[in-house]
Write a protein that holds these residues in place. Structure first.
Motif, PDB file in Angstrom:
ATOM      1  N   VAL A 126       1.123  -1.213  -0.033  1.00 18.48           N
ATOM      2  CA  VAL A 126       0.045   0.123  -0.122  1.00 18.48           C
ATOM      3  C   VAL A 126       0.898   1.277   0.170  1.00 18.48           C
ATOM      4  CG1 VAL A 126      -2.056   1.281   1.275  1.00 18.48           C
ATOM      5  CG2 VAL A 126      -1.808  -1.483   1.383  1.00 18.48           C
ATOM      6  N   LYS A 127       0.519   1.983  -0.940  1.00 15.92           N
ATOM      7  CA  LYS A 127       1.412   3.244  -1.020  1.00 15.92           C
ATOM      8  C   LYS A 127       0.808   4.102  -0.151  1.00 15.92           C
ATOM      9  CE  LYS A 127       3.064   2.708  -5.722  1.00 15.92           C
ATOM     10  NZ  LYS A 127       2.190   2.664  -6.724  1.00 15.92           N
ATOM     11  N   GLN A 128       1.491   4.909   0.601  1.00  9.47           N
ATOM     12  CA  GLN A 128       1.135   5.856   1.584  1.00  9.47           C
ATOM     13  C   GLN A 128       1.425   7.349   1.156  1.00  9.47           C
ATOM     14  OE1 GLN A 128       0.700   5.460   6.354  1.00  9.47           O
ATOM     15  NE2 GLN A 128       2.725   5.768   5.589  1.00  9.47           N
ATOM     16  N   GLU A 129       0.138   8.064   1.172  1.00  4.87           N
ATOM     17  CA  GLU A 129       0.531   9.290   0.622  1.00  4.87           C
ATOM     18  C   GLU A 129       1.219  10.215   1.825  1.00  4.87           C
ATOM     19  OE1 GLU A 129      -3.400  10.541   0.522  1.00  4.87           O
ATOM     20  OE2 GLU A 129      -3.501   9.788  -1.733  1.00  4.87           O
ATOM     21  N   LYS A 154      -7.904   4.609  -5.848  1.00  4.45           N
ATOM     22  CA  LYS A 154      -7.122   5.789  -5.850  1.00  4.45           C
ATOM     23  C   LYS A 154      -5.773   5.443  -6.524  1.00  4.45           C
ATOM     24  CE  LYS A 154      -8.698   8.031  -1.752  1.00  4.45           C
ATOM     25  NZ  LYS A 154      -8.459   8.254  -0.251  1.00  4.45           N
ATOM     26  N   LEU A 198      -3.516   3.436  -5.277  1.00  3.53           N
ATOM     27  CA  LEU A 198      -2.524   3.477  -4.165  1.00  3.53           C
ATOM     28  C   LEU A 198      -2.061   1.857  -3.848  1.00  3.53           C
ATOM     29  CD1 LEU A 198      -3.691   6.025  -1.731  1.00  3.53           C
ATOM     30  CD2 LEU A 198      -1.536   6.210  -2.972  1.00  3.53           C
ATOM     31  N   THR A 222      -2.423   5.855   6.356  1.00  5.52           N
ATOM     32  CA  THR A 222      -3.156   4.717   5.839  1.00  5.52           C
ATOM     33  C   THR A 222      -2.813   3.517   6.668  1.00  5.52           C
ATOM     34  OG1 THR A 222      -3.085   6.051   3.760  1.00  5.52           O
ATOM     35  CG2 THR A 222      -3.943   3.704   3.601  1.00  5.52           C
ATOM     36  N   LEU A 230      -8.638   2.458  -1.573  1.00  8.13           N
ATOM     37  CA  LEU A 230      -7.249   2.633  -1.906  1.00  8.13           C
ATOM     38  C   LEU A 230      -6.788   2.196  -3.357  1.00  8.13           C
ATOM     39  CD1 LEU A 230      -5.840   1.447   1.618  1.00  8.13           C
ATOM     40  CD2 LEU A 230      -5.655   3.984   0.700  1.00  8.13           C
TER      41      LEU A 230
END
Lengths: 330, 330, 330, 330, 330
Positions: free
Chosen positions: A96-99, A193, A195, A104, A190
């Motif tokens: 999971v890419k985290q902004e 989006k 991500l 997240t 997610l």
């Protein structure tokens, strides 16, 4: 779960003292009738007792085997929950890419801890067939504390879920189930989006399916007791055996000398105590989630998982591992 | 499934009263012949009886072990159905895009409930080797209700499937099988419309394969009884044993005094009752889907799944959980 | 597989009558020598017999447990074949695009039925260690029909495979194996034509791998008997026990009175019959694919699969389910 | 693996004749001391012997159960190797594009056969705890041939691997492991050349992982014997029991008459032989890969796989199946 | 793990000599009281002892079965670790592109060996219920060396991890867990650099999930002992039985002659030794990772894996396989 070397014999005798009283009475009556009041015809040959004993031994042995299996399977399931939780930790972290400045990862991890929490509260609920309400267990229960019976679920969840999510979850029948469905919803968002990559998304979703499996398996052990028809004949046969034993011993001891017939009392007690204790140990292993001293330590395991996951988030203020009380780890 | 603490002894004795009558007759006849008519040669030594008893004990113990395994496996299968159903819930929700104002999710969920329904009706059908038609079970059956024998499948399906689909399904031999094939067809259409991504489509389809597995496993337990060759010798050996027991006890009791030979009657009855009851409890555990009091509670489990799934659809008018009747949960 | 309630005692006695004759002779000889010719020294104490009996009981019990496991595993494997076959049905239907007026689906389904057919013919072949050639089984075998021994494989395959494919398959050692490899080849061609998407193609191919697994597991049970070293000592010990039993009973019955020694004959027969029958029931459960009355009903199961699959193709002229003959379902 | 109906009793007696000699001596000595030299105090009551016998019976029964499980698991593993090998055959055939006039398929298949070969040679190596070096097994071993002990691995590999690969593999500690790693390297090259699609590549690589699993499981059974602590007490207890038996029988036979005490000899021998044989059969089942007559027939199974795979390559000059020698299939 | 043919009887007797002393005292006292001081009433009939013996035998047998299962499962888990490690080897090699002159492969492999190292150090830590601190085991422990108790973890890790990573890992509670999370982080970086394809990345990550599973399973066996409630009654019943045995034998030996009552001593010792030894062998099998002579040889297995993996990296300076000391392989 008892984490010491052994239960002390003293505690065992104390724990089974009510049986000992009962057995003593059952054994004294026929001996007194026979030896003091001289009612000789109540002595019976050993053969029918041996047969009832064989049936009782088989059925007690069978019960102990099956309750051991239940306990061990319960531990396997929670072992699998540990494994899946750690896997959840690295998958969330690396799939999971985290902004920037987002949390997240923390959300997904905390919600997982919330699931663990909801699940263990559900597993600690009481069932008709469970044994912790029996007097000797209530008595023993003062040696240790079952956290799920002391702290409120709401309080524990409030640090792990947003207020909105907590309200949603508490409104459902099976809370753990709907925490997972919240995870699934979050993952979908997610993914939409961008991500999470499609391939990785499927893996994460499969991990949720896996968690449902472990949850369902725990619920199976919780909600499906050792079958009552077997438990019933187990009780009937052991009681019947305990009643017959002194009648059968009278003749055996009398052969050795008239006065020695009184030895029926101590040895009858010893024999009946052995069978009754074996039965009782089986019983106290039957339901591995009821909050008893021989349970799978799900509170402690949940805490261990929590520590591992928080360390993955590089948190430094970690909760303490659960410590055993009086050698009992919850 | 019995959900109380125990079957009361009274009910057990009532349930086995026909055996008790039979055993009483079997036991009285040789005792009277021996003690009253003085036919002494019918007393036999204990050795051959012990051997037959050993064989009977092995074979009864073996049967009980295997029937317990059958029951437990059946419960595991239905536990897996619970897990897969919840997974189906989140996968449908998050893998299938729903058009504005569409009810695709509901269709896929309701059709799943229809599958559960068709499956449990199939599992409640009667088989030659099942025991619920035996007089003592018919008698006991008035304490509880088997919903699948009261409500019609058509009525249940009509709220879950479109009229067209219902007609299609009812026209097939194995209805559950073809409800899944309808699910598969629907998924393909959704995928062709681009409402499911290819990767996710495969996962959903795999979930259907998984459901076929659980269905097939339930059918295996339903359609393959405890092997009749073992069940037959089980019956022969236990009966043979029960017939021999009083003949063997005569001498044992006579040794204690001439009058005491009459004690053969109560103790012969006790011993035979123990073996016969053990056998009968095994028998009543043999077929976990036949609609008996010791069955896996598939009606109740289906209802629980239904509630979970409807809550996932955020429905608020939920059906009630099935309640036990006279401690029996269906 | 016997689908009735029980084997009738009459059939059992008839089926074991050769053993009964043999046991009768074994039992009469020592009794006559002892009681009529007054050769008293042949009576032996019970102790050595009890020890041999313990060993025999252990080894017979062990064999019955293992043969039961073999039977049950065989049924599980064929249950898995049912599941995979239904899955094959929906996957073919929804993963493979069919050209207008094409019959690709039918080809893939019919070839699958051909695989089932080839497999069950292979499993019905005879092995040295199987028991259906023994006289008592040959005798009993007139009550039912094994379709694989009546119809020719070629005839069955010809309606399911093209002539070319049939010739190819019949030229191979292990036909079932090469039917799957034909499926795989066909799938590849379809995929190359763009009629199967890459992801779905992998799933279909995995299903073939799964079918190889089930086939291999069936072959394992077929080709690896209950180990001959255990089977051998089983036979030796039971025979030894049967020979010793009457010698050991003589003294026991004589204690009750001189004339009663003749009771050794009926009770010796009863005891030996019980052990011999237990052994024989184990034996007749040993090889679940040999075409005996206690086999897994693979012919019937294949037919059920065929019906399910043909219904998925929306065929309406369906073959009839296999019916039991004399309560035996093949 | 013995593929006949039974081991003949004659062979069994011959195979156990050393034990019979030993038992005879053990049994004769106390009998002669008792009956001829009139040393009466050496007769002991049956009670302590029964207890030692119970322990011995439990421990022998346990060993036989576990060795049976080891054998059966070994057979399951090799069954899985059969399945994976066939799967490897179709996957290679249909997932790997072959350049015109190339022999990639053949290379991948032959290297697989090389893996099988290396693996079975490794499994036939000798271990300290194995039994084939014991005199009675060496003696019996002249009835059959273990191909891996006759042919050299180098010769077998040279027809299956290129010279370079063979040299590479022979230079490694665990050869089978590095043949798989060669397969993996080859697949990667093919994939980089675009001859395998990414999705299919992953499946092929997973199949290699699966083969590592089967290899590792075989090595587990090979390298981890039935635990020596259990094997040791097994031996001690059985020996102890065999020594005690005749002492305990003396009194029992004497009761029947003074001369009959000599019957201790034949019956003592029979009883000890039964226990000793049961122990020995367990022992000879312990290590299913050591090249004994009760092994899993890995040579023969490898040959069967080879035939199946070569037929998939449409080769026509096929090697012959391995034939049993003296009913022993290797 | 003992890798010889057997434990020598001498070592066994030495190892159990403390029990032998104790048993001797327990046996001598009642015999002297009875035979020398003529206290006749202490002799008790065999019947109650047989019943306690039955319970003790069941509970000891059950314990041995379960500890064997624990040992065997532990070995299976480590077998699976071997398999996954080899798979990790080929997947790293062929799924991860290595930059020219890079050592990515080496890093991923060495870090895996670091995980193995951290795991085996964790498994060798001591638990309250383990037995290696008992005097007789401490004594026996001088025959062999447990490398994890001699070498420091820090030293071993320093050759496998970068200094930074080592510090990170040593700062965590569960080190093995966080080595895997480092692997995951590394893989993600490689994937982001395009050195691993998405599909292959998922497979590698799944392999990490698999390693978590094996780790968790090892920890389950380590942290969940044979349940203390069963271990406790096991000890109580065996002790009780050992105390009762001589009292019960007195009468049996006296029947054979007044002087022979002294034989109670040797035979009482033999019987009690058999049960006590059986119990003790079970105990010493209970915890397969505690560093005892009957453990799963995890040090040696880790070394074997290390050799295989280094050979895959084509290293030539390989560490030596671990050699057994005094037939004990760690």
């Amino acid at each position: 779960m008892h984490v010491g070397r052994m239960y002390p014999l003293k505690e065992f005798l104390f724990w089974t003292r009510r049986e000992i009283y009962l057995i003593t009475i059952i054994t004294i009556i026929p001996t007194v009738l026979y030896a003091y009041f001289d009612i000789k015809w109540i002595a019976i040959p050993w053969v029918p007792i041996a047969l009832v004993g064989t049936a009782a031994a088989f059925i007690v042995g069978f019960k102990n085997t099956q309750t051991y299996n239940r306990l061990w399977e319960a531990r396997q399931i929670w072992g699998a929950i540990v494994n899946s939780s750690r896997a959840w930790g690295i998958l969330v972290h690396d799939f999971v890419k985290q902004e920037e400045a987002g949390n997240t990862h923390q959300q997904l991890i905390y919600r997982h801890i919330a699931w663990l929490t909801a699940l263990r509260y559900q597993l600690r609920e009481s069932r008709t067939w469970e044994n912790m309400k029996k007097s000797y267990n209530v008595e023993y229960a003062r040696f240790f504390v079952v956290p799920e019976k002391v702290n409120k679920l709401e309080d524990e969840l409030s640090t792990l879920l947003s207020a909105e999510e907590e309200a949603y979850v508490l409104g459902k029948k099976n809370r753990a189930t709907h925490i997972i469905s919240l995870q699934s919803k979050h993952l979908r968002e997610l993914k939409e989006k961008g991500l999470i990559e499609p391939l990785n998304y499927v893996e994460l979703e499969n991990m949720l399916v896996n968690l449902y499996e472990q949850q369902g398996k725990s619920e199976r052990i919780k909600n499906f007791p050792y079958p009552r028809q077997f438990a019933s004949i187990n009780l009937f046969f052991v009681r019947l055996f305990m009643i017959l034993v002194p009648f059968g011993m009278l003749k055996e001891f009398e052969k050795l000398g008239d006065d020695l017939v009184w030895l029926t009392i101590p040895f009858g007690i010893v024999v009946s105590w052995v069978f009754s204790t074996m039965e009782k140990v089986g019983e106290s292993t039957e339901n591995p989630f009821e909050g008893g001293p021989n349970d799978v330590p799900i509170t402690s395991m949940s805490r261990t998982i929590e520590i591992d996951l928080r360390e993955m988030l590089d948190e430094t203020e970690l909760p303490q591992p659960i410590q055993p009380l009086h050698d009992i780890l919850m």
